[in-house]
Design an enzyme around this catalytic site. Sequence first.
Site, PDB file in Angstrom:
ATOM      1  N   LYS A  27      56.267  42.065  34.017  1.00 53.69           N
ATOM      2  CA  LYS A  27      57.576  42.538  34.589  1.00 53.69           C
ATOM      3  C   LYS A  27      58.808  41.886  33.940  1.00 53.69           C
ATOM      4  CE  LYS A  27      60.600  41.976  37.941  1.00 53.69           C
ATOM      5  NZ  LYS A  27      61.989  42.055  37.417  1.00 53.69           N
ATOM      6  N   SER A  56      64.095  31.294  39.390  1.00 54.99           N
ATOM      7  CA  SER A  56      64.854  30.527  40.293  1.00 54.99           C
ATOM      8  C   SER A  56      63.714  29.802  41.385  1.00 54.99           C
ATOM      9  CB  SER A  56      65.788  31.191  40.949  1.00 54.99           C
ATOM     10  OG  SER A  56      65.288  32.375  42.075  1.00 54.99           O
ATOM     11  N   THR A  57      64.012  28.870  42.010  1.00 48.54           N
ATOM     12  CA  THR A  57      63.281  28.243  42.961  1.00 48.54           C
ATOM     13  C   THR A  57      63.013  29.171  44.262  1.00 48.54           C
ATOM     14  OG1 THR A  57      63.783  26.035  42.024  1.00 48.54           O
ATOM     15  CG2 THR A  57      62.787  26.066  44.270  1.00 48.54           C
ATOM     16  N   GLY A  88      60.802  31.457  43.279  1.00 44.06           N
ATOM     17  CA  GLY A  88      59.437  31.178  43.374  1.00 44.06           C
ATOM     18  C   GLY A  88      58.945  30.778  44.891  1.00 44.06           C
ATOM     19  N   GLU A  98      57.611  28.333  36.951  1.00 46.05           N
ATOM     20  CA  GLU A  98      58.715  27.576  35.965  1.00 46.05           C
ATOM     21  C   GLU A  98      59.768  27.926  36.535  1.00 46.05           C
ATOM     22  OE1 GLU A  98      58.318  25.237  33.438  1.00 46.05           O
ATOM     23  OE2 GLU A  98      56.756  26.669  32.744  1.00 46.05           O
ATOM     24  N   CYS A 138      67.201  26.551  31.878  1.00 47.51           N
ATOM     25  CA  CYS A 138      66.586  25.876  32.912  1.00 47.51           C
ATOM     26  C   CYS A 138      66.788  24.489  32.780  1.00 47.51           C
ATOM     27  CB  CYS A 138      65.053  26.399  33.306  1.00 47.51           C
ATOM     28  SG  CYS A 138      64.269  26.430  31.606  1.00 47.51           S
ATOM     29  N   GLU A 193      71.465  23.932  40.959  1.00 45.81           N
ATOM     30  CA  GLU A 193      71.538  24.305  39.728  1.00 45.81           C
ATOM     31  C   GLU A 193      72.717  25.274  39.697  1.00 45.81           C
ATOM     32  OE1 GLU A 193      68.069  27.018  38.418  1.00 45.81           O
ATOM     33  OE2 GLU A 193      68.099  25.702  36.799  1.00 45.81           O
TER      34      GLU A 193
HETATM   35  P1  NAP Z   1      65.121  35.303  39.709  1.00 41.29           P
HETATM   36  O1  NAP Z   1      65.642  36.319  40.931  1.00 41.29           O
HETATM   37  O2  NAP Z   1      64.305  34.388  40.230  1.00 41.29           O
HETATM   38  O3  NAP Z   1      64.443  36.329  38.876  1.00 41.29           O
HETATM   39  C1  NAP Z   1      63.155  35.998  37.851  1.00 41.29           C
HETATM   40  C2  NAP Z   1      62.489  37.139  38.011  1.00 41.29           C
HETATM   41  O4  NAP Z   1      61.928  37.269  39.275  1.00 41.29           O
HETATM   42  C3  NAP Z   1      63.214  38.308  37.573  1.00 41.29           C
HETATM   43  O5  NAP Z   1      62.089  39.216  36.836  1.00 41.29           O
HETATM   44  C4  NAP Z   1      63.440  39.239  39.257  1.00 41.29           C
HETATM   45  O6  NAP Z   1      63.417  40.464  38.956  1.00 41.29           O
HETATM   46  C5  NAP Z   1      61.991  38.717  39.658  1.00 41.29           C
HETATM   47  N1  NAP Z   1      62.195  38.664  41.213  1.00 41.29           N
HETATM   48  C6  NAP Z   1      63.246  38.485  41.901  1.00 41.29           C
HETATM   49  N2  NAP Z   1      62.926  38.638  43.194  1.00 41.29           N
HETATM   50  C7  NAP Z   1      61.528  38.807  43.286  1.00 41.29           C
HETATM   51  C8  NAP Z   1      60.542  38.832  44.451  1.00 41.29           C
HETATM   52  N3  NAP Z   1      61.263  38.995  45.827  1.00 41.29           N
HETATM   53  N4  NAP Z   1      59.343  39.033  44.053  1.00 41.29           N
HETATM   54  C9  NAP Z   1      59.090  38.952  42.603  1.00 41.29           C
HETATM   55  N5  NAP Z   1      59.801  38.953  41.650  1.00 41.29           N
HETATM   56  C10 NAP Z   1      61.000  38.816  41.961  1.00 41.29           C
HETATM   57  O7  NAP Z   1      66.562  34.880  38.984  1.00 41.29           O
HETATM   58  P2  NAP Z   1      68.091  35.514  39.190  1.00 41.29           P
HETATM   59  O8  NAP Z   1      68.296  36.496  40.298  1.00 41.29           O
HETATM   60  O9  NAP Z   1      67.806  36.513  37.792  1.00 41.29           O
HETATM   61  O10 NAP Z   1      68.894  34.346  38.801  1.00 41.29           O
HETATM   62  C11 NAP Z   1      69.212  33.564  39.931  1.00 41.29           C
HETATM   63  C12 NAP Z   1      69.138  32.175  39.654  1.00 41.29           C
HETATM   64  O11 NAP Z   1      67.848  31.784  39.367  1.00 41.29           O
HETATM   65  C13 NAP Z   1      69.967  31.683  38.477  1.00 41.29           C
HETATM   66  O12 NAP Z   1      71.269  31.530  39.000  1.00 41.29           O
HETATM   67  C14 NAP Z   1      69.325  30.386  38.242  1.00 41.29           C
HETATM   68  O13 NAP Z   1      69.702  29.353  38.927  1.00 41.29           O
HETATM   69  C15 NAP Z   1      67.963  30.593  38.287  1.00 41.29           C
HETATM   70  N6  NAP Z   1      67.086  31.194  37.298  1.00 41.29           N
HETATM   71  C16 NAP Z   1      66.324  30.153  36.538  1.00 41.29           C
HETATM   72  C17 NAP Z   1      65.716  30.453  35.492  1.00 41.29           C
HETATM   73  C18 NAP Z   1      64.750  29.411  34.919  1.00 41.29           C
HETATM   74  O14 NAP Z   1      64.443  29.610  33.562  1.00 41.29           O
HETATM   75  N7  NAP Z   1      64.353  28.406  35.634  1.00 41.29           N
HETATM   76  C19 NAP Z   1      65.896  31.576  35.070  1.00 41.29           C
HETATM   77  C20 NAP Z   1      66.746  32.706  35.418  1.00 41.29           C
HETATM   78  C21 NAP Z   1      67.433  32.218  36.566  1.00 41.29           C
HETATM   79  P3  NAP Z   1      64.977  40.907  38.968  1.00 41.29           P
HETATM   80  O15 NAP Z   1      65.564  40.281  37.433  1.00 41.29           O
HETATM   81  O16 NAP Z   1      65.108  42.225  38.665  1.00 41.29           O
HETATM   82  O17 NAP Z   1      65.806  40.156  39.904  1.00 41.29           O
END
Ligand code: NAP
Length: 495
Positions: free
Chosen positions: A190, A244-245, A248, A266, A300, A399
């Site tokens: 995904k 995101s944590t 996670g 990660e 990250c 972050e």
């Molecule tokens: P995120 O929500 O953690 O997205 C990461 C992945 O998880 C996406 O494919 C997301 O889908 C999916 N996801 C979201 N909710 C889920 C759930 N309940 N169950 C399973 N999968 C799920 O990150 P984001 O909302 O895009 O960004 C928010 C924050 O995350 C950022 O501001 C940043 O701080 C952090 N972030 C960190 C990293 C890293 O490499 N460490 C990367 C991206 C973001 P969708 O994209 O459809 O929401």
Amino acid sequence: MSSSINYQLNAKTQQFLAQSHKLLINNEWVSPAENNTFPVINPANGESLSELSIADESDVNLAVSSARKAFHTTWSRFTPGERARLMWKLADLMERDKQILEELETLDNGKPLDKAVYDIAGAIEHFRYYAGWATKIEGSSIPVGPDKLVYTRKEPLGVVGLIVPWNFPLMIAAWKLAPALACGNCCVLKPAEQTSLTALYLGNLIQEAGFPAGVVNIVTGPGFPTGDAISRHLDIDKVSFTGSTAVGRKIMEASAQSNLKPVSLELGGKSPNVVFDDAPLKAVLESVHWCSFYNTGQECTLGARLYVQRGVYQKVVDHLAVSAKKLTIGNGLQNPDLGPMISEQQLNRVLDYVNIGQSEDADLVIGGKRVNGDLAKGYFLEPTIFAHENDQLQIVQEEIFGPVVVVSPFDTFDEIIHRANDTKYGLAAAVWTKDISKAHKFANATQAGTVWINSYDLFDAAVPFGGFKESGIGKEMGKSAIDLYTKEKAVWVAL
Ligand code: NAP
Ligand code: MG
């Protein structure tokens, strides 16, 4: 900072954008059960690039059963050499079509084209590196006495769910797909809702390479329902997640509430980038703006906390402010230094942090504003520097995931070790000094999964990467990823 774009997209990129995008299940592009879609937005101008399908629970179920069938009937029966050859072939096809992948990544994520070139090359390299591993996954024999034979087998897990973020879309997908496939697993991938295009294009190349049906399935859609259906699935044997944590934690919860599938995570970071008075100053000054703002800060491992020893503090911070102001900002197709934020939501999140920083009495050195004028339709933000002397501020602890660096002076080695480690994160750290003993003492004392000495952001498919503390669980890349995608079995024989 101009919005007029003089760039001719590859005809195949245009063709791909114009076509309707479905889900890759059992090697066929299928419409989602509910026929729901969502738009893909170009973050450089807010315009719609394409329309994507939303996979719900029933679509994820189909993807998982196709992966399960492929696991039993083809992929786990292939010799390691057969798996390796298909992976190598996929890498060759990616190489052939790299310009299309680069353009799609730039349009979708906003990143400058030369940075997309680097990402796509990294993704290709990952498939080649793990194609090499497919034939080298070995168990061991363990001597426990004269009348017993004990050996171990490294077996594939079965069906793995791979959930990917938007900041390095194809590269992070490759960090997961390549070792998972090399180990003999079948996959349900995904991509992030904001950046699914390169994963979908990869789906075409997977078909063309001749992977058996169901080995790789690609489902698009948001965290809920698509990601959630993967992390809760009773017939998925592992989830590998980057993001995101906060999410996670949800992935772990979903595992605990379903089938206790192992998860590797990660997650976020707030990495300290530490410059001592005796640093190789030329190298520091040449790179400090990249450590602080690479990928528009949406990284990250970003050196989001810059600590500089008092003797060179003002010089380094003044230089950083000058070089940050010189960074060009614009549409990724024009190869600026910095592209846009991924979305309006992310832009506003970062602007909220800028307000928090100001209300916390941190000193706003430069930046902090949305870029308007010609770029007003995109999600552009000025590189931002806050100076502070209080590590407990929210902008120092959390972050932000944007082009925002917090800088602070320090005096002693012991002080900086304490401060470097004083967050919940532990993804990466860097130290700049000509004193090799000090550098290695810093590397030993830092709670971080990666430490760079007199450098920043170096990666290689062969080197394990992953965080300590709340930055994650498990190591991707290198030999370590083989452990993530296999289970070890001990076999006892009474002789
Ligand atoms: P995120 O929500 O953690 O997205 C990461 C992945 O998880 C996406 O494919 C997301 O889908 C999916 N996801 C979201 N909710 C889920 C759930 N309940 N169950 C399973 N999968 C799920 O990150 P984001 O909302 O895009 O960004 C928010 C924050 O995350 C950022 O501001 C940043 O701080 C952090 N972030 C960190 C990293 C890293 O490499 N460490 C990367 C991206 C973001 P969708 O994209 O459809 O929401
Ligand atoms: Mg999200």
